[in-house]
Write a protein that holds these residues in place. Structure first.
Motif, PDB file in Angstrom:
ATOM      1  N   CYS A   1       5.089 -15.363   7.743  1.00  0.00           N
ATOM      2  CA  CYS A   1       6.335 -15.575   7.005  1.00  0.00           C
ATOM      3  C   CYS A   1       7.495 -14.803   7.630  1.00  0.00           C
ATOM      4  O   CYS A   1       8.628 -15.221   7.572  1.00  0.00           O
ATOM      5  CB  CYS A   1       6.196 -15.121   5.561  1.00  0.00           C
ATOM      6  SG  CYS A   1       4.891 -15.958   4.669  1.00  0.00           S
ATOM      7  N   HIS A   2       7.203 -13.632   8.147  1.00  0.00           N
ATOM      8  CA  HIS A   2       8.243 -12.801   8.773  1.00  0.00           C
ATOM      9  C   HIS A   2       7.628 -12.126   9.982  1.00  0.00           C
ATOM     10  O   HIS A   2       6.419 -12.220  10.198  1.00  0.00           O
ATOM     11  CB  HIS A   2       8.815 -11.775   7.792  1.00  0.00           C
ATOM     12  CG  HIS A   2       7.782 -10.983   7.044  1.00  0.00           C
ATOM     13  ND1 HIS A   2       6.972 -10.066   7.677  1.00  0.00           N
ATOM     14  CD2 HIS A   2       7.426 -10.984   5.734  1.00  0.00           C
ATOM     15  CE1 HIS A   2       6.170  -9.527   6.775  1.00  0.00           C
ATOM     16  NE2 HIS A   2       6.405 -10.070   5.595  1.00  0.00           N
TER      17      HIS A   2
ATOM     18  N   CYS B   1      -0.021 -11.442   8.079  1.00  0.00           N
ATOM     19  CA  CYS B   1       1.269 -10.788   7.839  1.00  0.00           C
ATOM     20  C   CYS B   1       2.404 -11.347   8.693  1.00  0.00           C
ATOM     21  O   CYS B   1       3.556 -11.076   8.423  1.00  0.00           O
ATOM     22  CB  CYS B   1       1.161  -9.289   8.100  1.00  0.00           C
ATOM     23  SG  CYS B   1      -0.180  -8.505   7.206  1.00  0.00           S
TER      24      CYS B   1
ATOM     25  N   GLN C   1       7.552   0.334   9.582  1.00  0.00           N
ATOM     26  CA  GLN C   1       7.354   1.160   8.395  1.00  0.00           C
ATOM     27  C   GLN C   1       6.124   2.036   8.599  1.00  0.00           C
ATOM     28  O   GLN C   1       5.252   1.727   9.401  1.00  0.00           O
ATOM     29  CB  GLN C   1       7.133   0.287   7.165  1.00  0.00           C
ATOM     30  CG  GLN C   1       8.294  -0.643   6.882  1.00  0.00           C
ATOM     31  CD  GLN C   1       8.407  -0.993   5.414  1.00  0.00           C
ATOM     32  OE1 GLN C   1       7.537  -0.674   4.610  1.00  0.00           O
ATOM     33  NE2 GLN C   1       9.512  -1.635   5.062  1.00  0.00           N
TER      34      GLN C   1
ATOM     35  N   ARG D   1      16.737  -5.009  -2.572  1.00  0.00           N
ATOM     36  CA  ARG D   1      15.792  -5.479  -3.587  1.00  0.00           C
ATOM     37  C   ARG D   1      15.927  -4.693  -4.886  1.00  0.00           C
ATOM     38  O   ARG D   1      15.834  -5.266  -5.975  1.00  0.00           O
ATOM     39  CB  ARG D   1      14.360  -5.433  -3.073  1.00  0.00           C
ATOM     40  CG  ARG D   1      13.436  -6.228  -3.993  1.00  0.00           C
ATOM     41  CD  ARG D   1      12.073  -6.519  -3.433  1.00  0.00           C
ATOM     42  NE  ARG D   1      11.209  -5.364  -3.469  1.00  0.00           N
ATOM     43  CZ  ARG D   1      10.731  -4.757  -2.410  1.00  0.00           C
ATOM     44  NH1 ARG D   1      11.043  -5.194  -1.202  1.00  0.00           N
ATOM     45  NH2 ARG D   1       9.954  -3.711  -2.524  1.00  0.00           N
TER      46      ARG D   1
ATOM     47  N   HIS E   1       4.076  -8.004  -2.939  1.00  0.00           N
ATOM     48  CA  HIS E   1       4.232  -9.372  -2.424  1.00  0.00           C
ATOM     49  C   HIS E   1       3.860 -10.422  -3.472  1.00  0.00           C
ATOM     50  O   HIS E   1       4.644 -11.316  -3.751  1.00  0.00           O
ATOM     51  CB  HIS E   1       3.367  -9.570  -1.168  1.00  0.00           C
ATOM     52  CG  HIS E   1       4.060  -9.178   0.105  1.00  0.00           C
ATOM     53  ND1 HIS E   1       4.344  -7.887   0.432  1.00  0.00           N
ATOM     54  CD2 HIS E   1       4.521  -9.929   1.137  1.00  0.00           C
ATOM     55  CE1 HIS E   1       4.947  -7.843   1.612  1.00  0.00           C
ATOM     56  NE2 HIS E   1       5.068  -9.077   2.066  1.00  0.00           N
TER      57      HIS E   1
ATOM     58  N   ARG F   1       8.514  -6.241  11.138  1.00  0.00           N
ATOM     59  CA  ARG F   1       8.919  -5.739   9.823  1.00  0.00           C
ATOM     60  C   ARG F   1       7.897  -4.719   9.305  1.00  0.00           C
ATOM     61  O   ARG F   1       8.272  -3.696   8.733  1.00  0.00           O
ATOM     62  CB  ARG F   1       9.055  -6.903   8.843  1.00  0.00           C
ATOM     63  CG  ARG F   1       9.762  -6.523   7.588  1.00  0.00           C
ATOM     64  CD  ARG F   1       9.804  -7.664   6.595  1.00  0.00           C
ATOM     65  NE  ARG F   1      10.930  -8.544   6.796  1.00  0.00           N
ATOM     66  CZ  ARG F   1      11.215  -9.574   5.983  1.00  0.00           C
ATOM     67  NH1 ARG F   1      10.442  -9.831   4.950  1.00  0.00           N
ATOM     68  NH2 ARG F   1      12.258 -10.331   6.212  1.00  0.00           N
TER      69      ARG F   1
ATOM     70  N   LYS G   1      10.920   4.404   6.796  1.00  0.00           N
ATOM     71  CA  LYS G   1      11.461   3.134   7.268  1.00  0.00           C
ATOM     72  C   LYS G   1      12.658   3.383   8.183  1.00  0.00           C
ATOM     73  O   LYS G   1      13.199   4.488   8.229  1.00  0.00           O
ATOM     74  CB  LYS G   1      11.941   2.260   6.097  1.00  0.00           C
ATOM     75  CG  LYS G   1      10.943   2.083   4.969  1.00  0.00           C
ATOM     76  CD  LYS G   1      11.440   1.094   3.923  1.00  0.00           C
ATOM     77  CE  LYS G   1      10.501   1.097   2.726  1.00  0.00           C
ATOM     78  NZ  LYS G   1      10.638  -0.079   1.865  1.00  0.00           N
TER      79      LYS G   1
ATOM     80  N   TRP H   1       6.654 -12.472  -5.515  1.00  0.00           N
ATOM     81  CA  TRP H   1       6.723 -13.841  -4.987  1.00  0.00           C
ATOM     82  C   TRP H   1       5.359 -14.483  -5.262  1.00  0.00           C
ATOM     83  O   TRP H   1       4.526 -14.615  -4.366  1.00  0.00           O
ATOM     84  CB  TRP H   1       7.040 -13.816  -3.481  1.00  0.00           C
ATOM     85  CG  TRP H   1       8.268 -13.001  -3.213  1.00  0.00           C
ATOM     86  CD1 TRP H   1       9.546 -13.346  -3.518  1.00  0.00           C
ATOM     87  CD2 TRP H   1       8.340 -11.683  -2.625  1.00  0.00           C
ATOM     88  NE1 TRP H   1      10.412 -12.325  -3.159  1.00  0.00           N
ATOM     89  CE2 TRP H   1       9.700 -11.304  -2.612  1.00  0.00           C
ATOM     90  CE3 TRP H   1       7.394 -10.790  -2.116  1.00  0.00           C
ATOM     91  CZ2 TRP H   1      10.136 -10.084  -2.111  1.00  0.00           C
ATOM     92  CZ3 TRP H   1       7.827  -9.579  -1.620  1.00  0.00           C
ATOM     93  CH2 TRP H   1       9.187  -9.232  -1.622  1.00  0.00           C
TER      94      TRP H   1
END
Ligand code: HEC
Ligand code: HEC
Length: 519
Positions: free
Chosen positions: A126-127, A123, A135, A65, A149, A131, A54, A153
Motif C-alpha cells: 500500500c505504501h 507492508c 521509524q 492524524r 492499521h 515508511r 521518526k 482502516w
C-alpha cells in the motif's frame, strides 16, 4: 466517554526511557497538547509518543492524524514546538535515516527498499517500505501499529489483494519481532547521536548540483542563524548556460542534521530536504518544486573555508578532439588546474566557488576517468575523457507520469540520456553523466499502438520532459477511456557524425489523490 476510551487505547505502552540529551529539550508543548491522552508516566516520558522514533516527516504525519482522527488542533507555533521536541528526543540518527532518504527527498521513480518477499507483500503493497524503515520501535509498538492499521482502516486487510494470505496472523504474530530486529527503538547509533553536540550550518558554502532536464548549476550560499534553531540562507547560483538560479531560504534543522527549508530558487517556490553531515562539512540532499515534487535537483554543498579541495567538474565528460568550457568547483584551486595527459587548460578565471577554464582535449587523449588536480588538491574521479559514446542509457529506465486535472496537478516524467563508455575491468562501463539529447515517444507494445496511447497520453518536450494529458473520460478513446497509456521513450545523443539512442518505458497512469510526506 470518547476520551475515556481513547485513554484506554493509548495507555498500553511500555515504559522506556530514551538516553538523556546534553541539553534536555523542553517538553512543555507536548505536555500541554498531548498529555491529556498520552499520560506522562514519568517526567518527560509520554506513553506511546516516547516509545518510538521518526523523521520530521514521520512526526508530521502523526500530527496530521492526531488532528484528522483525534481532533488535536495545534496552531503554527505550537506545532513547531511540538515538532522540534519530538524530532530531538525521538529522531533517527543520520546512519539510520540514510538508506531511505530517497523517500524524504521525494525522489521520483526510485525503487523502494527490498526487505524480502514477505515484508514486501505484507507492508509494501500500500505504501513504501521506506515508511516503516524510517521509524524505530520495539516489538510491542510495532504490534500496536498493526492494530492501528486495522482499527482505523478496517477494510485494510481486504485491500490491495490482501486476501492472498492471513494478513492479520502474520502482522501480529511474526512481523512485530522481525520489524523490531530490523528497526529497534534503542540503538547505539541513536544513543551516540542524541548524546552528542551537533554542528551548526552557519557560514559560507560552495554549492553544486544537477537539475534533471535543466542541467548542472554551481555557486555559493551564505547561511545565517535565525531565532533559536532556524536559519536563513542566500544563494548565488548559475546554471551552466549562464542563467541565474538565485534564491533565499528559511529553514529549521531538526534532530541536529535534518535541514528542512522553504526557498525561492530562480522562479520556483521549493522545499529543501538536506542532511548536514556529522562533521558539519557537507550539506546535501534534494530540492523540489512545491506541488511538483517530481521536479527538482540534487544539492551538494561544502564549506567555503578549509584546505584546498576539488569537489566537482561541470561538465564531467570531456570529448577527445574538442574544446570544452568547464567549471571546477572547489577551494583554493590556484590558477593551473591539471586534467592529465592530452588535456590543456587555458583562459583560467577564478570564480567565487572555484574556477572556470577552457580545456583543449587532444584527439588521441586516452579515454577513461581522469584525476583532476588544482592548488595541491586532487580528486581521483572528477572527470572522464571519451573518444566515442558506446551506449546511452535513459534514466529512469522505468518511469511513471500521472495525468492531471481538477485540483490534482499532473505528475511530470523527466528523462535524461546518460552516456557510457566501455572500459576494461568495469562491467558497467564508465558513466559520462547526462548528455544533450533529442527526444521522442513511441507505443510501448501492440496494445499501446492499437489504443493510440501516443496521441492521447501527453507530449514530450525538447528537454526530455513528458507533460501528461488531462485526466478523465475521453470521448475520443474507446469506451471513453482515461488518457493513460504505455509508452517507449527514446533519447538520441549526437556523437560526431553518429547518433546513439537509448530507450525507456514510461507508464502514464491515473491521478494520485493522497500525497502524504512519505509515500
Ligand atoms: C484526543 C486524544 C489525543 C490527543 C490529545 C493526542 N493523541 Fe496521539 N493518539 C491518540 C490515539 C487514540 C492514538 C492511537 C490511535 C492512532 O495511532 O491513531 C494515538 C496515537 C499516537 C501515537 C502513536 C502513533 C503511531 O505511530 O503508532 C503518537 C506518536 C501520538 N499519538 C502522538 C501524539 C502527539 C505528539 C500529540 C500532541 C500533539 C497527541 N498524540 C495528542 C489520541 C490522542
Ligand atoms: C492495505 C494497505 C496497508 C498495508 C498492507 C500496510 N499499511 Fe501501513 N499504512 C497504511 C495507511 C492507509 C496508513 C496511514 C497513512 C497516513 O496516516 O497518512 C499507513 C501508515 C503507516 C505508517 C505510518 C504511521 C504513523 O503514524 O507513523 C507506518 C510506519 C506503516 N504504515 C507501516 C506499515 C507496516 C510495518 C506494515 C506491514 C505490517 C504496513 N504498514 C502495512 C496502509 C497500509
Amino acid at each position: 466517554m470518547k476520551h475515556l476510551l481513547l485513554r484506554c487505547l493509548v495507555l498500553l505502552g511500555p515504559a522506556f526511557a530514551l538516553p538523556a540529551l546534553a541539553a534536555p529539550p523542553d517538553p512543555s508543548a507536548v505536555r500541554a497538547h498531548c498529555s491529556g491522552c498520552h499520560r506522562e508516566s514519568s517526567p518527560g516520558h509520554f506513553d506511546r509518543i516516547s516509545d518510538m522514533r521518526k523523521t520530521p516527516e514521520g512526526w508530521e504525519m502523526t500530527l496530521f492524524r492526531m488532528h484528522q482522527v483525534h481532533g488535536v488542533v495545534l496552531d503554527d507555533d505550537a506545532r513547531t514546538q511540538v515538532l522540534r521536541y519530538l524530532t530531538s528526543v525521538g529522531g533517527l540518527a543520520p546512519a539510520e535515516a540514510a538508506p531511505a532518504r530517497f523517500a524524504l527527498e521525494r525522489r521520483p521513480n526510485v525503487q523502494d527498499l527490498s526487505l524480502g518477499d514477505e515484508m514486501g507483500v505484507m507492508c509494501g503493497r500500500c505504501h513504501s517500505l521506506a515508511r516503516a524503515a524510517l521509524q524505530r520501535r520495539d516489538a510491542p509498538e510495532w504490534l500496536k501499529l498493526a492494530h492501528t492499521h486495522v482499527g482505523q482502516w478496517p477494510t485494510l486487510e481486504y485491500q490491495q489483494s490482501g486476501r492472498d494470505r492471513f494478513w492479520w496472523e502474520s502482522a501480529t504474530k511474526e512481523l512485530p519481532a522481525k520489524l523490531a530486529a530490523l528497526y529497534p527503538l534503542d540503538t547505539p547509533a541513536w544513543r551516540k547521536w542524541s548524546a552528542g553536540t551537533h554542528a551548526s550550518p552557519v557560514g559560507r558554502w560552495l554549492v553544486w548540483g544537477h537539475a534533471p532536464g535543466r542541467g548542472d548549476y554551481h555557486g555559493t550560499a551564505v547561511i545565517a542563524a535565525r531565532g533559536t534553531d532556524g536559519y536563513s540562507a542566500t544563494y548565488t547560483l548559475t546554471y551552466a548556460d549562464g542563467t541565474a538560479l538565485n534564491g533565499t531560504s528559511k529553514s529549521v534543522v531538526y534532530t541536529g542534521y535534518e535541514w528542512r527549508g522553504s526557498a525561492t530558487l530562480g522562479q520556483d517556490d521549493v522545499r529543501e530536504v538536506y542532511a548536514l553531515s556529522e562533521d558539519g562539512a557537507r550539506l546535501s540532499g534534494r530540492w523540489f518544486v512545491n506541488g511538483h515534487a517530481e521536479v527538482g535537483g540534487d544539492w551538494h554543498a561544502a564549506r567555503a573555508e578549509g584546505a584546498p579541495a576539488v569537489f566537482a567538474v561541470l561538465p564531467r565528460a570531456l570529448r577527445a578532439g574538442a574544446a570544452t568550457e568547464v567549471v571546477v568547483v572547489g577551494r583554493g584551486l590556484g590558477t593551473s588546474p591539471a586534467f592529465g595527459a592530452g588535456v590543456t587548460a587555458s583562459a583560467v578565471k577564478a570564480l567565487p566557488d572555484g574556477l572556470h577554464a577552457t580545456l583543449a582535449v587532444a584527439a588521441d587523449a586516452a579515454p577513461g576517468v581522469r584525476p583532476v588536480t588544482a592548488g595541491g588538491a586532487r580528486n581521483a574521479d572528477a572527470a572522464v575523457v571519451y573518444a566515442k559514446i558506446d551506449r546511452v542509457v535513459i534514466e529512469p529506465q522505468y518511469g511513471i507520469a500521472r495525468v492531471g486535472g481538477g485540483k490534482v496537478a499532473p505528475v511530470i516524467g523527466q528523462f535524461e540520456a546518460v552516456g557510457y563508455i566501455d572500459a576494461a575491468g568495469k562491467p558497467g562501463g564508465i558513466a559520462l553523466g547526462p548528455l544533450p539529447a533529442s527526444w521522442s515517444v513511441a507505443p510501448h507494445d501492440e496494445q499501446a499502438k492499437a489504443a493510440e496511447d501516443v496521441k492521447f497520453t501527453g507530449t514530450m518536450d525538447a528537454s526530455g520532459k513528458f507533460l501528461p494529458a488531462v485526466a478523465g473520460p475521453d470521448p475520443q478513446r474507446p469506451f471513453s477511456g482515461n488518457n493513460v497509456g504505455d509508452l517507449a521513450v527514446i533519447g538520441t545523443v549526437k556523437d560526431g557524425d553518429r547518433s546513439v539512442s537509448g530507450k525507456a518505458h514510461l507508464v502514464v497512469t491515473v491521478q494520485r489523490w493522497n500525497t502524504p510526506p512519505i509515500y
